[in-house]
Design a protein around this motif. Structure first.
Motif, mmCIF file in Angstrom:
data_model
loop_
_atom_site.group_PDB
_atom_site.id
_atom_site.type_symbol
_atom_site.label_atom_id
_atom_site.label_comp_id
_atom_site.label_asym_id
_atom_site.label_seq_id
_atom_site.Cartn_x
_atom_site.Cartn_y
_atom_site.Cartn_z
ATOM 1 N N GLY A 142 1.037 -22.296 3.265
ATOM 2 C CA GLY A 142 0.379 -22.788 4.676
ATOM 3 C C GLY A 142 0.284 -21.938 5.922
ATOM 4 N N GLN A 143 1.017 -20.383 5.404
ATOM 5 C CA GLN A 143 0.595 -19.329 6.184
ATOM 6 C C GLN A 143 -0.588 -18.513 5.546
ATOM 7 O OE1 GLN A 143 4.019 -17.002 6.858
ATOM 8 N NE2 GLN A 143 5.328 -18.758 7.755
ATOM 9 N N MET A 144 -0.647 -18.402 4.115
ATOM 10 C CA MET A 144 -1.673 -17.728 3.557
ATOM 11 C C MET A 144 -1.866 -18.179 2.009
ATOM 12 S SD MET A 144 0.613 -13.985 2.929
ATOM 13 C CE MET A 144 1.769 -14.685 4.168
ATOM 14 N N ASN A 145 -3.013 -18.213 1.678
ATOM 15 C CA ASN A 145 -3.160 -18.777 0.242
ATOM 16 C C ASN A 145 -3.608 -17.329 -0.575
ATOM 17 O OD1 ASN A 145 -4.063 -20.368 -1.583
ATOM 18 N ND2 ASN A 145 -6.088 -20.674 -1.301
ATOM 19 N N GLY A 146 -2.663 -16.663 -0.929
ATOM 20 C CA GLY A 146 -2.690 -15.546 -1.605
ATOM 21 C C GLY A 146 -2.304 -14.555 -0.680
ATOM 22 N N LEU A 147 -2.214 -13.397 -1.441
ATOM 23 C CA LEU A 147 -1.935 -11.992 -0.786
ATOM 24 C C LEU A 147 -1.963 -10.855 -1.624
ATOM 25 C CD1 LEU A 147 -0.477 -9.898 0.935
ATOM 26 C CD2 LEU A 147 1.685 -10.722 0.083
ATOM 27 N N ARG A 148 -3.031 -9.631 -1.145
ATOM 28 C CA ARG A 148 -3.189 -8.455 -2.128
ATOM 29 C C ARG A 148 -3.001 -7.437 -1.360
ATOM 30 N NH1 ARG A 148 -7.761 -8.400 -6.660
ATOM 31 N NH2 ARG A 148 -6.154 -7.073 -7.208
ATOM 32 N N LEU A 149 -2.117 -6.474 -1.656
ATOM 33 C CA LEU A 149 -1.747 -5.233 -1.165
ATOM 34 C C LEU A 149 -1.424 -3.986 -2.541
ATOM 35 C CD1 LEU A 149 -0.778 -3.342 1.328
ATOM 36 C CD2 LEU A 149 1.511 -4.208 0.822
ATOM 37 N N LYS A 150 -2.252 -2.934 -2.077
ATOM 38 C CA LYS A 150 -2.062 -1.862 -2.988
ATOM 39 C C LYS A 150 -2.223 -0.537 -2.438
ATOM 40 C CE LYS A 150 -4.312 0.292 -6.989
ATOM 41 N NZ LYS A 150 -5.529 0.124 -7.981
ATOM 42 N N TRP A 151 -1.167 0.140 -2.625
ATOM 43 C CA TRP A 151 -0.755 1.554 -1.873
ATOM 44 C C TRP A 151 -0.412 2.515 -2.775
ATOM 45 C CZ3 TRP A 151 3.592 3.878 -0.830
ATOM 46 C CH2 TRP A 151 4.807 3.253 -0.702
ATOM 47 N N PHE A 152 -0.544 3.861 -2.568
ATOM 48 C CA PHE A 152 -0.112 4.817 -3.447
ATOM 49 C C PHE A 152 0.022 6.060 -2.505
ATOM 50 C CE2 PHE A 152 -4.490 3.849 -4.588
ATOM 51 C CZ PHE A 152 -4.851 5.012 -4.095
ATOM 52 N N LEU A 153 1.024 7.214 -3.285
ATOM 53 C CA LEU A 153 1.026 8.378 -2.333
ATOM 54 C C LEU A 153 -0.564 8.934 -2.386
ATOM 55 C CD1 LEU A 153 3.239 10.386 -1.675
ATOM 56 C CD2 LEU A 153 3.195 11.606 -3.812
ATOM 57 N N ASN A 154 -0.691 9.662 -1.156
ATOM 58 C CA ASN A 154 -2.057 10.296 -0.904
ATOM 59 C C ASN A 154 -2.404 11.223 -2.088
ATOM 60 O OD1 ASN A 154 -4.347 11.614 0.105
ATOM 61 N ND2 ASN A 154 -3.480 11.399 2.206
ATOM 62 N N PRO A 155 -3.379 11.194 -2.872
ATOM 63 C CA PRO A 155 -3.716 12.151 -4.003
ATOM 64 C C PRO A 155 -4.190 13.417 -3.219
ATOM 65 C CG PRO A 155 -5.524 10.473 -3.687
ATOM 66 C CD PRO A 155 -4.433 10.105 -2.612
ATOM 67 N N GLU A 156 -4.488 13.594 -2.000
ATOM 68 C CA GLU A 156 -4.921 14.784 -1.245
ATOM 69 C C GLU A 156 -3.710 15.732 -1.124
ATOM 70 O OE1 GLU A 156 -7.830 13.959 1.654
ATOM 71 O OE2 GLU A 156 -8.966 13.199 0.221
ATOM 72 N N LEU A 157 -2.547 15.437 -1.037
ATOM 73 C CA LEU A 157 -1.279 16.186 -0.668
ATOM 74 C C LEU A 157 -1.342 17.196 -1.509
ATOM 75 C CD1 LEU A 157 1.620 13.424 -0.274
ATOM 76 C CD2 LEU A 157 0.056 14.311 1.419
ATOM 77 N N THR A 158 -0.876 18.310 -1.045
ATOM 78 C CA THR A 158 -0.498 19.563 -1.945
ATOM 79 C C THR A 158 0.492 19.393 -2.870
ATOM 80 O OG1 THR A 158 1.020 20.675 -0.417
ATOM 81 C CG2 THR A 158 -1.504 21.003 -0.080
ATOM 82 N N GLU A 159 0.604 20.182 -3.723
ATOM 83 C CA GLU A 159 1.886 20.043 -4.953
ATOM 84 C C GLU A 159 2.986 20.346 -4.063
ATOM 85 O OE1 GLU A 159 3.789 19.293 -8.258
ATOM 86 O OE2 GLU A 159 1.755 19.033 -7.695
ATOM 87 N N GLU A 160 3.092 21.114 -2.989
ATOM 88 C CA GLU A 160 4.379 21.120 -2.291
ATOM 89 C C GLU A 160 4.717 20.045 -1.562
ATOM 90 O OE1 GLU A 160 1.637 23.362 -2.452
ATOM 91 O OE2 GLU A 160 2.692 25.053 -3.594
ATOM 92 N N GLU A 161 3.601 19.577 -0.903
ATOM 93 C CA GLU A 161 3.818 18.044 -0.118
ATOM 94 C C GLU A 161 4.504 17.027 -1.197
ATOM 95 O OE1 GLU A 161 0.826 18.640 3.349
ATOM 96 O OE2 GLU A 161 0.047 17.952 1.705
ATOM 97 N N ARG A 162 3.859 16.893 -2.037
ATOM 98 C CA ARG A 162 4.311 15.841 -3.276
ATOM 99 C C ARG A 162 5.734 16.275 -3.713
ATOM 100 N NH1 ARG A 162 2.874 16.254 -7.685
ATOM 101 N NH2 ARG A 162 3.096 14.345 -8.582
ATOM 102 N N GLN A 163 6.313 17.275 -3.973
ATOM 103 C CA GLN A 163 7.481 17.562 -4.377
ATOM 104 C C GLN A 163 8.249 17.526 -3.085
ATOM 105 O OE1 GLN A 163 8.535 18.296 -7.398
ATOM 106 N NE2 GLN A 163 6.239 18.370 -7.950
ATOM 107 N N ALA A 164 8.088 17.939 -1.984
ATOM 108 C CA ALA A 164 8.996 17.472 -0.807
ATOM 109 C C ALA A 164 9.180 16.251 -0.645
ATOM 110 C CB ALA A 164 8.291 18.237 0.604
ATOM 111 N N PHE A 165 7.969 15.244 -0.649
ATOM 112 C CA PHE A 165 8.164 13.947 -0.567
ATOM 113 C C PHE A 165 9.197 13.193 -1.650
ATOM 114 C CE2 PHE A 165 6.958 9.661 -2.150
ATOM 115 C CZ PHE A 165 6.914 8.980 -1.029
ATOM 116 N N PHE A 166 9.169 13.820 -2.764
ATOM 117 C CA PHE A 166 10.055 13.247 -3.902
ATOM 118 C C PHE A 166 11.604 13.905 -3.584
ATOM 119 C CE2 PHE A 166 5.792 12.162 -5.899
ATOM 120 C CZ PHE A 166 6.023 10.928 -6.151
ATOM 121 N N LEU A 167 11.513 14.732 -3.309
ATOM 122 C CA LEU A 167 12.928 15.472 -2.840
ATOM 123 C C LEU A 167 13.579 14.407 -1.807
ATOM 124 C CD1 LEU A 167 12.561 19.153 -2.875
ATOM 125 C CD2 LEU A 167 14.001 17.717 -4.351
#
Length: 222
Positions: A61-86
């Motif tokens: 009664g609020q929404m007939n279905g829902l879609r959401l898809k997201w992920f870590l920004n692929p343009e992050l540098t390797e250092e930024e990725r590693q910092a995120f996962f730390l």
């Protein structure tokens, strides 16, 4: 006492806005289906013979279905990725493919939930039974209705008993492992995917347990 159903439409819209505002994340897709009227919902119940819970009726009664898809920004540098996962070692949000999406929600429109022919999408051998019950292939597909098809590898279903009293269970391993999940109610499931931002591995950690189908778990909104 009847509980007031939360405003999940606003809650999911707020989640998408939060993710979009985060410089480390990429939101690829966000869609909210138009609300169904009570007459629409009751009509689908009458047409298909399924009896929904009050929470399912309130959700659609609020929404007939829902879609959401997201992920870590692929343009992050390797250092930024590693910092995120730390900083967030438990977040698995790298994979952007539809098949193995790390963070996604895909709750189907109600008519599709109740009528979708998905025999080619799920593995089942009748002699294996389901949660200790022997079911024919036809009975299995009638009872196990697709609900949140968030990846081709994992999904959550509504398990009906004689088309009533649905419980949410997890399917794993390309929808082939369906008897190693604890069950939960719809409201708890919605609360959980909001709290974990739709992370696929979070669902597995919460619901997966060997022969856990005899257990029921709940999750309150934070």
């Amino acid at each position: 006492m009847t509980q007031t159903f939360p405003d999940y439409r606003q809650a999911f819209a707020d989640l998408a806005a939060e993710l979009r505002a985060h410089p480390q994340f990429t939101v690829e897709r966000f869609e909210l289906g138009e609300a169904l009227s009570e007459a629409d919902i009751r009509g689908l119940e009458a047409e298909t013979g399924y009896e929904l819970t009050d929470d399912l009726r309130a959700f659609y009664g609020q929404m007939n279905g829902l879609r959401l898809k997201w992920f870590l920004n692929p343009e992050l540098t390797e250092e930024e990725r590693q910092a995120f996962f730390l900083e967030f070692p438990d977040m698995d949000v790298e994979n952007s493919s539809d098949e193995y999406a790390s963070a996604a929600i895909h709750i189907l429109p109600l008519k599709e939930v109740l009528t979708r022919d998905w025999a080619d999408e799920i593995y089942y051998e009748p002699e294996m039974g389901f949660h200790g019950q022997a079911l024919s292939v036809e009975e299995f597909h009638q009872s196990m209705r697709p609900f949140d098809m968030f990846s081709d590898y994992r999904a959550c279903i509504l398990a009906f008993t004689q088309k009533k009293d649905p419980t949410v269970f997890l399917l794993d391993d390309h929808h082939g492992v369906w008897d190693e999940s604890k069950g939960t109610d719809v409201r708890s499931y919605l609360n959980f995917i909001l709290a974990t931002k739709g992370q696929s591995d979070a669902r597995k950690r919460w619901l997966s347990e060997y022969q856990g189908y005899t257990q029921r778990v709940s999750f309150e909104a934070p």
